[in-house]
Design a protein around this motif. Sequence first.
Motif, mmCIF file in Angstrom:
data_model
loop_
_atom_site.group_PDB
_atom_site.id
_atom_site.type_symbol
_atom_site.label_atom_id
_atom_site.label_comp_id
_atom_site.label_asym_id
_atom_site.label_seq_id
_atom_site.Cartn_x
_atom_site.Cartn_y
_atom_site.Cartn_z
ATOM 1 N N ALA A 72 7.775 -6.500 -12.483
ATOM 2 C CA ALA A 72 6.328 -6.485 -12.294
ATOM 3 C C ALA A 72 5.923 -7.207 -11.006
ATOM 4 O O ALA A 72 5.055 -6.734 -10.256
ATOM 5 N N PHE A 73 6.556 -8.348 -10.735
ATOM 6 C CA PHE A 73 6.295 -9.032 -9.461
ATOM 7 C C PHE A 73 6.670 -8.140 -8.283
ATOM 8 O O PHE A 73 5.973 -8.084 -7.265
ATOM 9 N N ASN A 74 7.791 -7.428 -8.416
ATOM 10 C CA ASN A 74 8.239 -6.524 -7.369
ATOM 11 C C ASN A 74 7.216 -5.418 -7.122
ATOM 12 O O ASN A 74 6.894 -5.100 -5.968
ATOM 13 N N CYS A 75 6.692 -4.838 -8.189
ATOM 14 C CA CYS A 75 5.680 -3.792 -8.039
ATOM 15 C C CYS A 75 4.415 -4.322 -7.377
ATOM 16 O O CYS A 75 3.784 -3.624 -6.572
ATOM 17 N N TYR A 76 4.058 -5.557 -7.694
ATOM 18 C CA TYR A 76 2.864 -6.163 -7.091
ATOM 19 C C TYR A 76 3.077 -6.404 -5.598
ATOM 20 O O TYR A 76 2.232 -6.045 -4.768
ATOM 21 N N ILE A 77 4.212 -6.980 -5.246
ATOM 22 C CA ILE A 77 4.474 -7.315 -3.841
ATOM 23 C C ILE A 77 4.694 -6.065 -2.997
ATOM 24 O O ILE A 77 4.249 -5.996 -1.842
ATOM 25 N N ASP A 78 5.350 -5.064 -3.573
ATOM 26 C CA ASP A 78 5.702 -3.850 -2.829
ATOM 27 C C ASP A 78 4.714 -2.712 -3.033
ATOM 28 O O ASP A 78 5.037 -1.552 -2.754
ATOM 29 N N ARG A 79 3.505 -3.016 -3.473
ATOM 30 C CA ARG A 79 2.564 -1.936 -3.763
ATOM 31 C C ARG A 79 2.200 -1.136 -2.511
ATOM 32 O O ARG A 79 1.892 0.059 -2.601
ATOM 33 N N ASP A 80 2.269 -1.754 -1.332
ATOM 34 C CA ASP A 80 1.997 -1.011 -0.098
ATOM 35 C C ASP A 80 3.117 -0.013 0.193
ATOM 36 O O ASP A 80 2.869 1.110 0.629
ATOM 37 N N ILE A 81 4.363 -0.415 -0.062
ATOM 38 C CA ILE A 81 5.496 0.495 0.115
ATOM 39 C C ILE A 81 5.434 1.614 -0.908
ATOM 40 O O ILE A 81 5.681 2.786 -0.589
ATOM 41 N N ASP A 82 5.111 1.287 -2.145
ATOM 42 C CA ASP A 82 5.078 2.279 -3.218
ATOM 43 C C ASP A 82 4.053 3.376 -2.932
ATOM 44 O O ASP A 82 4.219 4.521 -3.377
ATOM 45 N N ARG A 83 2.997 3.046 -2.213
ATOM 46 C CA ARG A 83 1.983 4.051 -1.893
ATOM 47 C C ARG A 83 2.482 5.048 -0.849
ATOM 48 O O ARG A 83 1.982 6.171 -0.769
ATOM 49 N N SER A 198 19.634 5.456 -1.687
ATOM 50 C CA SER A 198 18.900 5.290 -0.428
ATOM 51 C C SER A 198 19.205 6.423 0.550
ATOM 52 O O SER A 198 18.387 6.730 1.416
ATOM 53 N N MET A 199 20.389 7.050 0.421
ATOM 54 C CA MET A 199 20.694 8.230 1.237
ATOM 55 C C MET A 199 19.774 9.392 0.864
ATOM 56 O O MET A 199 19.250 10.085 1.735
ATOM 57 N N LYS A 200 19.581 9.578 -0.421
ATOM 58 C CA LYS A 200 18.720 10.672 -0.878
ATOM 59 C C LYS A 200 17.280 10.469 -0.422
ATOM 60 O O LYS A 200 16.592 11.418 -0.028
ATOM 61 N N TYR A 201 16.814 9.217 -0.467
ATOM 62 C CA TYR A 201 15.424 8.928 -0.121
ATOM 63 C C TYR A 201 15.303 8.268 1.251
ATOM 64 O O TYR A 201 14.374 7.498 1.496
ATOM 65 N N ARG A 202 16.243 8.602 2.130
ATOM 66 C CA ARG A 202 16.278 7.994 3.460
ATOM 67 C C ARG A 202 14.956 8.143 4.203
ATOM 68 O O ARG A 202 14.423 7.167 4.758
ATOM 69 N N ASP A 203 14.396 9.339 4.234
ATOM 70 C CA ASP A 203 13.162 9.575 4.986
ATOM 71 C C ASP A 203 11.998 8.769 4.426
ATOM 72 O O ASP A 203 11.137 8.301 5.186
ATOM 73 N N GLU A 204 11.969 8.599 3.119
ATOM 74 C CA GLU A 204 10.885 7.833 2.512
ATOM 75 C C GLU A 204 11.001 6.352 2.851
ATOM 76 O O GLU A 204 10.004 5.692 3.147
ATOM 77 N N TYR A 205 12.234 5.825 2.796
ATOM 78 C CA TYR A 205 12.425 4.421 3.183
ATOM 79 C C TYR A 205 12.087 4.217 4.655
ATOM 80 O O TYR A 205 11.520 3.190 5.038
ATOM 81 N N LYS A 206 12.443 5.193 5.471
ATOM 82 C CA LYS A 206 12.142 5.102 6.906
ATOM 83 C C LYS A 206 10.641 5.085 7.133
ATOM 84 O O LYS A 206 10.126 4.291 7.938
ATOM 85 N N ALA A 207 9.925 5.955 6.437
ATOM 86 C CA ALA A 207 8.466 6.009 6.579
ATOM 87 C C ALA A 207 7.810 4.707 6.132
ATOM 88 O O ALA A 207 6.773 4.301 6.667
ATOM 89 N N ALA A 208 8.439 4.048 5.155
ATOM 90 C CA ALA A 208 7.892 2.787 4.631
ATOM 91 C C ALA A 208 8.397 1.570 5.410
ATOM 92 O O ALA A 208 8.071 0.434 5.064
#
Length: 306
Positions: A72-83, A198-208
Amino acid sequence: MNVAVEGRIEKRHISLSAKAKAYVALTKPRVIELLLVTTAPVMILAQNGIPDLWLVVATLVGGALSAGSAGAFNCYIDRDIDRVMKRTQGRPLVTGELTDREALVFAWVIGVASIVWLAIFANFLAAALSLVAILLYVFLYTVWLKRRTSQNIVWGGIAGCMPVLIGWAAVTHSLSWTPFILFGVVFLWTPPHYWPLSMKYRDEYKAANVPMLAVVRGRAVVGLQTILYAWATVACSLLLIPVAPMGIVYSVVALASGAWFIYETHRLYNRAIHGHEVKPMRVFHASISYLTLVFLAVAIDPLLPF
């Protein structure tokens, strides 16, 4: 929650059941399941038999609350990345099912509850380890490492190893080499488990702007690192055989499942270096099956007469 509709502000009603589901989602229940898979078997090994069932239940509840708080703390702190990332756009703070304040209060409440619960129903060592696990995941991984280094999941993964120590401490009120070897197994397993994802979601991590290894290095490098950590994981798991000591069931399962896990990482690497389509999720799912089999063997082995 207020929603803008054609220039008007309308209040969106969220049912109690939807709220409840959102709070559950905030804890990252799939991660909790994986962490608990490593806790109960270690308790059986520590007892060299079936521990007091109430102690097992109490420890699993405390561990779930601890892991849920960290999530839950992780979701709160990373809410900008999650968006930004499609993979995480269904999380409660992105959808608006929970407010930032609700998430933060919830994280604090279940975090404190986990420590108090374990202190009362297990022991103070287990409670202290639970606190350390939350702090490591929140501050070491989420706040410090995740956005700064491609080694984030390596060292940040320490938090995910703590349930092994918590389970052992709950039974024995102490720690020894045996749980630390299993701690090492989970620690070394985490990179080859997560890097394929992270290989599968490489582009998403890069965008974030999250510097996962797959973002800053090529597929071949990620594949090679996955192989090295898989070999190290299996080698560490075999150390348990003379130290615990473990019997034939664990030995066979650790060797067979380890060979399969290593094979899948080599397959990923070979496809990467030859320019073929890679299927990183094969390794991701294989890693989960591998860890489950190893810890299932940890639980079964002490119960057998040979």
